[in-house]
Design an enzyme around this catalytic site. Structure first.
Site, PDB file in Angstrom:
ATOM      1  N   GLU A 161       7.599  -7.859   6.647  1.00 24.58           N
ATOM      2  CA  GLU A 161       8.056  -6.494   6.400  1.00 24.58           C
ATOM      3  C   GLU A 161       7.223  -5.600   7.309  1.00 24.58           C
ATOM      4  O   GLU A 161       6.011  -5.481   7.129  1.00 24.58           O
ATOM      5  CB  GLU A 161       7.826  -6.141   4.931  1.00 24.58           C
ATOM      6  CG  GLU A 161       8.138  -4.707   4.557  1.00 24.58           C
ATOM      7  CD  GLU A 161       7.737  -4.401   3.118  1.00 24.58           C
ATOM      8  OE1 GLU A 161       8.120  -3.331   2.633  1.00 24.58           O
ATOM      9  OE2 GLU A 161       7.039  -5.231   2.497  1.00 24.58           O
ATOM     10  N   GLU A 243       8.626   5.750  -0.811  1.00 22.79           N
ATOM     11  CA  GLU A 243       7.996   5.050  -1.916  1.00 22.79           C
ATOM     12  C   GLU A 243       7.241   6.083  -2.755  1.00 22.79           C
ATOM     13  O   GLU A 243       6.142   6.481  -2.395  1.00 22.79           O
ATOM     14  CB  GLU A 243       7.027   3.987  -1.410  1.00 22.79           C
ATOM     15  CG  GLU A 243       7.705   2.816  -0.745  1.00 22.79           C
ATOM     16  CD  GLU A 243       6.716   1.752  -0.317  1.00 22.79           C
ATOM     17  OE1 GLU A 243       7.009   0.566  -0.512  1.00 22.79           O
ATOM     18  OE2 GLU A 243       5.646   2.099   0.209  1.00 22.79           O
TER      19      GLU A 243
END
Length: 403
Positions: A161, A243
């Site tokens: 990622e 996030e």
């Protein structure tokens, strides 16, 4: 992750932290409805909608909290209209509301196929984004560029990622520890590296911005030079979003594009709002950034069942919790389905787990494979991870058995 970005079902269904290996064939869908043109808020935990032009998917992707969250798709992006609740900034975020091009847990944008990093097509993949930020909350604004050793369409990616942080507010920090500072795409970035069952490489811009336009290989090639990704891996999605750990309502992607060839550059939406607290990335507690592995290999043959082993590892730890991973390695015969049983140290409670289904009774954690990682070839492996709260030791389990 925890910061656990990558944990989780964003890791949709990982963390999830996000999260892990190729499994049985799974149906893949192209999301055609509902259309974002309807401008209806998406409040379902993993609710999705296509953008008005049908090119991208907007997802709510709330995996780290039960508090209400809603996104409102727009013609070219989305706005986080509701983001209730808060989670500790020393652990995983609440969610990853985002817009993407590619495939995410079986939902693919029209015409997309994973792009191998060794192909000439990969060099043509570009993306651009424009974002606006509220003046409150604790969050990051980041790209997720997902890579897998296989042309995966469903389940958790197991390669890497690659995160590109354009801005952040408050105390959250990337997974792992800072390893370098580089100049890429016309800006300076701090490079962080960690592992949550897959490699997490985070590029944190040293000065906040509200827009970006770059070739995906710009960051991939730097990660490749550090040994964090491999040229044989496949790009499975380009995602842009947020996030949030604390609040987050008002975060918005006002324009997004991704694909091969040139992409339009979004017009900047103004000077980004500075972080309401010190922009220095510092957790509220001091996480242990060096993995502290405790390994248990427990062959457990049973009648007619091939032997497997389980290996536990602590990825990061802080005063009140930790992130740990367990790798199940198969024996000499192929198998369909596995179960790992761990005896947790006293005072540990698992709060989130990805790449498996789980129950905890007292100190006993039982984890069974997910739908996509139960089929293992001879010598094959699967990894699951979890976040725990601790009132005592944050050590890895000393006993892990596998059947």
């Amino acid at each position: 992750m925890p910061r656990l970005s990558a944990l989780a079902p964003r890791i949709a269904a990982v963390t999830a932290v996000a999260g892990l290996v190729a499994g049985a064939a799974t149906a893949v869908t192209t999301l055609d409805t509902p259309r974002a043109a309807a401008a209806a808020a998406i409040c379902d935990q993993y609710g999705k909608a296509t953008t008005a032009d049908g090119r991208y998917v907007v997802q709510n992707n709330r995996w780290g909290t039960s508090a209400e969250q809603c996104v409102e798709p727009t013609a070219t992006g989305f706005r986080l209209s509701r983001a209730d609740g808060a989670v500790p900034t020393s652990g995983a975020p609440k969610s990853y509301p985002s817009i993407y091009w590619g495939c995410h847990y079986g939902t693919c944008t029209p015409g997309f196929s994973p792009v191998q990093a060794s192909s000439s097509t990969f060099g043509d993949v570009r993306t651009s984004v424009s974002m606006t930020y509220p003046t409150s909350g604790e969050w990051d604004a980041a790209y997720d560029l997902w890579f897998d050793p296989t042309p995966r369409l469903d389940g958790q990616n197991t390669g890497a990622e690659v995160m590109v942080w354009l801005n952040h507010a408050g105390r959250p920090q990337p997974v792992g520890s800072k390893v370098a500072t580089v100049t890429l795409a016309g800006a300076t970035w701090d490079v962080w590296f960690g592992n949550t069952g897959w490699n997490v490489v985070s590029y944190v811009r040293t000065s906040a911005t509200g827009s970006a336009d770059f070739a995906v290989r710009t960051f991939f090639d730097d990660a490749l030079s550090r040994g964090y990704v491999q040229r044989s891996w496949y790009l499975t999605s380009v995602q842009a979003g947020f996030e949030p750990w604390v609040d987050g309502a008002g975060l918005a992607v006002t324009s997004f594009s991704a694909g091969t060839g040139s992409t339009p550059t979004p017009a900047p939406t103004g000077t980004p709002t500075p972080s309401p607290t010190s922009p220095t990335i510092s957790p509220t507690t001091s996480p242990t950034t060096s993995p502290v592995p405790t390994v248990t290999r427990s062959p457990r043959p049973t009648s007619g069942r091939p032997v497997c082993t389980a290996t536990g590892r602590t990825e990061s730890a802080w005063g009140a919790g930790a992130v740990q991973t367990v790798t199940v390695t198969n024996g000499a015969q192929a198998r369909s389905g596995w179960t790992a049983v761990a005896t947790l140290p006293a005072g540990q409670t698992v709060t989130n787990l990805w790449n498996g289904t789980w129950t905890q009774t007292g100190r006993t954690l039982t984890v069974r494979n997910a739908s996509y990682n139960g089929t293992l070839a001879a010598g094959g492996s699967a990894t699951f991870g979890y976040q725990l709260a601790a009132t005592g030791s944050t050590a890895t389990p000393t006993t892990i058995t596998c059947t």
